[in-house]
Design a protein around this motif. Structure first.
Motif, PDB file in Angstrom:
ATOM      1  N   ASN A 180       0.941  -1.148  -0.044  1.00  4.48           N
ATOM      2  CA  ASN A 180       0.013   0.272   0.127  1.00  4.48           C
ATOM      3  C   ASN A 180       0.998   1.241  -0.123  1.00  4.48           C
ATOM      4  N   PHE A 181       2.107   1.189   0.099  1.00  9.16           N
ATOM      5  CA  PHE A 181       2.820   2.343   0.112  1.00  9.16           C
ATOM      6  C   PHE A 181       3.746   2.578  -1.162  1.00  9.16           C
ATOM      7  N   PRO A 182       3.326   3.948  -1.788  1.00  9.51           N
ATOM      8  CA  PRO A 182       3.865   4.071  -2.998  1.00  9.51           C
ATOM      9  C   PRO A 182       5.198   4.616  -3.054  1.00  9.51           C
ATOM     10  N   LYS A 183       5.560   4.941  -1.849  1.00  9.78           N
ATOM     11  CA  LYS A 183       7.273   5.438  -1.557  1.00  9.78           C
ATOM     12  C   LYS A 183       7.895   4.858  -0.526  1.00  9.78           C
ATOM     13  N   LYS A 184       9.025   5.115  -0.480  1.00 11.52           N
ATOM     14  CA  LYS A 184       9.854   4.506   0.886  1.00 11.52           C
ATOM     15  C   LYS A 184       9.357   5.483   2.113  1.00 11.52           C
ATOM     16  N   GLN A 185       9.285   4.715   3.248  1.00 13.55           N
ATOM     17  CA  GLN A 185       8.768   5.325   4.423  1.00 13.55           C
ATOM     18  C   GLN A 185      10.017   5.035   5.815  1.00 13.55           C
ATOM     19  N   ASP A 186       9.641   5.868   6.717  1.00 18.87           N
ATOM     20  CA  ASP A 186      10.667   5.604   7.755  1.00 18.87           C
ATOM     21  C   ASP A 186      10.050   4.569   8.764  1.00 18.87           C
ATOM     22  N   LEU A 187      10.647   3.946   9.550  1.00 14.96           N
ATOM     23  CA  LEU A 187      10.217   3.044  10.576  1.00 14.96           C
ATOM     24  C   LEU A 187      10.605   3.562  11.811  1.00 14.96           C
ATOM     25  N   ILE A 188       9.736   3.852  13.004  1.00 17.62           N
ATOM     26  CA  ILE A 188      10.019   4.535  14.192  1.00 17.62           C
ATOM     27  C   ILE A 188       9.543   3.501  15.218  1.00 17.62           C
ATOM     28  N   PHE A 189      10.703   3.107  15.987  1.00 12.56           N
ATOM     29  CA  PHE A 189      10.421   2.404  17.170  1.00 12.56           C
ATOM     30  C   PHE A 189      10.450   3.118  18.566  1.00 12.56           C
ATOM     31  N   TYR A 190       9.577   2.973  19.706  1.00 10.32           N
ATOM     32  CA  TYR A 190       9.928   3.830  20.750  1.00 10.32           C
ATOM     33  C   TYR A 190       9.277   2.877  21.803  1.00 10.32           C
ATOM     34  N   PHE A 191       9.820   2.966  23.168  1.00 11.23           N
ATOM     35  CA  PHE A 191       9.169   2.488  24.187  1.00 11.23           C
ATOM     36  C   PHE A 191       8.052   3.392  24.813  1.00 11.23           C
ATOM     37  N   GLU A 192       6.692   2.902  25.054  1.00 11.56           N
ATOM     38  CA  GLU A 192       5.796   3.765  25.755  1.00 11.56           C
ATOM     39  C   GLU A 192       6.184   4.226  27.120  1.00 11.56           C
ATOM     40  N   SER A 193       7.187   3.760  27.654  1.00 14.68           N
ATOM     41  CA  SER A 193       7.565   4.251  28.946  1.00 14.68           C
ATOM     42  C   SER A 193       8.455   5.502  28.699  1.00 14.68           C
ATOM     43  N   ASN A 194       9.025   5.640  27.423  1.00 14.77           N
ATOM     44  CA  ASN A 194       9.950   6.767  27.246  1.00 14.77           C
ATOM     45  C   ASN A 194       9.515   7.098  25.786  1.00 14.77           C
ATOM     46  N   PRO A 195       8.531   7.719  25.598  1.00 17.16           N
ATOM     47  CA  PRO A 195       8.031   7.846  24.161  1.00 17.16           C
ATOM     48  C   PRO A 195       8.894   9.066  23.533  1.00 17.16           C
ATOM     49  N   ASN A 196       9.624   9.882  24.127  1.00 19.01           N
ATOM     50  CA  ASN A 196      10.668  10.892  23.492  1.00 19.01           C
ATOM     51  C   ASN A 196      11.888  10.285  22.969  1.00 19.01           C
ATOM     52  N   ASN A 197      12.281   9.112  23.388  1.00 19.68           N
ATOM     53  CA  ASN A 197      13.258   8.285  22.710  1.00 19.68           C
ATOM     54  C   ASN A 197      13.170   7.573  21.655  1.00 19.68           C
ATOM     55  N   LYS A 198      13.135   8.133  20.619  1.00 19.29           N
ATOM     56  CA  LYS A 198      12.619   7.501  19.376  1.00 19.29           C
ATOM     57  C   LYS A 198      13.951   6.784  18.564  1.00 19.29           C
ATOM     58  N   PHE A 199      13.770   5.512  17.833  1.00 22.28           N
ATOM     59  CA  PHE A 199      14.612   4.968  17.159  1.00 22.28           C
ATOM     60  C   PHE A 199      14.102   4.993  15.640  1.00 22.28           C
ATOM     61  N   VAL A 200      14.701   5.925  14.702  1.00 20.99           N
ATOM     62  CA  VAL A 200      14.271   6.024  13.633  1.00 20.99           C
ATOM     63  C   VAL A 200      15.193   5.314  12.402  1.00 20.99           C
ATOM     64  N   PHE A 201      14.484   4.566  11.766  1.00 22.87           N
ATOM     65  CA  PHE A 201      15.266   3.678  10.874  1.00 22.87           C
ATOM     66  C   PHE A 201      14.628   4.500   9.341  1.00 22.87           C
ATOM     67  N   LEU A 202      15.712   5.130   8.843  1.00 16.66           N
ATOM     68  CA  LEU A 202      15.132   5.976   7.556  1.00 16.66           C
ATOM     69  C   LEU A 202      14.810   4.995   6.338  1.00 16.66           C
ATOM     70  N   ASP A 203      13.842   5.120   5.732  1.00 14.54           N
ATOM     71  CA  ASP A 203      13.721   4.437   4.525  1.00 14.54           C
ATOM     72  C   ASP A 203      13.634   2.998   4.627  1.00 14.54           C
ATOM     73  N   LYS A 204      13.191   2.502   5.721  1.00  5.80           N
ATOM     74  CA  LYS A 204      13.304   1.054   6.197  1.00  5.80           C
ATOM     75  C   LYS A 204      11.968   0.355   5.398  1.00  5.80           C
ATOM     76  N   ILE A 205      11.058   1.125   5.317  1.00  2.00           N
ATOM     77  CA  ILE A 205       9.874   0.401   4.458  1.00  2.00           C
ATOM     78  C   ILE A 205       9.913   0.640   3.084  1.00  2.00           C
ATOM     79  N   GLN A 206       9.818  -0.097   2.253  1.00  2.00           N
ATOM     80  CA  GLN A 206      10.115   0.116   0.765  1.00  2.00           C
ATOM     81  C   GLN A 206       8.819  -0.386   0.141  1.00  2.00           C
ATOM     82  N   PRO A 207       8.620   0.090  -1.014  1.00  2.00           N
ATOM     83  CA  PRO A 207       7.260  -0.116  -1.660  1.00  2.00           C
ATOM     84  C   PRO A 207       7.615  -1.643  -2.282  1.00  2.00           C
ATOM     85  N   THR A 208       6.457  -2.417  -2.373  1.00  2.00           N
ATOM     86  CA  THR A 208       6.851  -3.832  -2.973  1.00  2.00           C
ATOM     87  C   THR A 208       6.716  -3.910  -4.529  1.00  2.00           C
TER      88      THR A 208
END
Length: 109
Positions: free
Chosen positions: A53-81
Motif C-alpha cells: 500500500n505504500f507508493p514510496k519509501k517510509q521511515d520506521l520508528i520504534f519507541y518504548f511507551e515508558s519513554n516516548p521521546n526516545n525514538k529509534f528512527v530507521f530511515l527508508d526502512k519501509i520500501q514499496p513492494t
C-alpha cells in the motif's frame, strides 16, 4: 488443498538481548502506532508490515511507551513492494548499554 504463500512485505525479527523483559515496545508506520507483543529477555518477536500500500519509501520508528521521546528512527526502512522486491527480511536487536535500552540494526552477512 491450497498452498499458502506469505504476503509480500517487510518481516522484522527483534531479538531482546537486554537484561529485562520488554513490555512496552511500539512502532509507527504511516502515522499509525502498533504495539509489539511482550518480548522476554533472550527471546524474539516477529512483526510483519504489509508494504504493497505504500507508493514510496517510509521511515520506521520504534519507541518504548515508558519513554516516548526516545525514538529509534530507521530511515527508508519501509520500501514499496515491486515485482523483484516482494519479501524483505530484517533483523534488529534490543540491547542494554549501561542501564539504557537501545534498538540497533544487526549487520547482515
Amino acid at each position: 488443498m491450497f498452498a499458502s504463500i506469505d504476503p509480500s512485505g517487510l518481516y522484522i525479527t527483534i531479538e531482546n538481548n537486554s537484561e529485562i523483559d520488554i513490555k512496552d515496545l511500539a512502532y509507527i508506520v504511516d502515522h499509525t502506532v502498533y504495539k509489539v507483543k511482550k518480548i522476554k529477555k533472550g527471546n524474539e518477536a516477529k512483526i510483519f508490515i504489509f508494504t504493497a500500500n505504500f507508493p514510496k519509501k517510509q521511515d520506521l520508528i520504534f519507541y518504548f511507551e515508558s519513554n516516548p521521546n526516545n525514538k529509534f528512527v530507521f530511515l527508508d526502512k519501509i520500501q514499496p513492494t515491486t515485482p523483484t522486491r516482494l519479501w524483505i527480511y530484517e533483523n534488529d536487536s534490543i540491547i542494554s548499554h549501561e542501564n539504557d535500552i537501545t534498538i540497533e540494526e544487526r549487520n547482515h552477512s
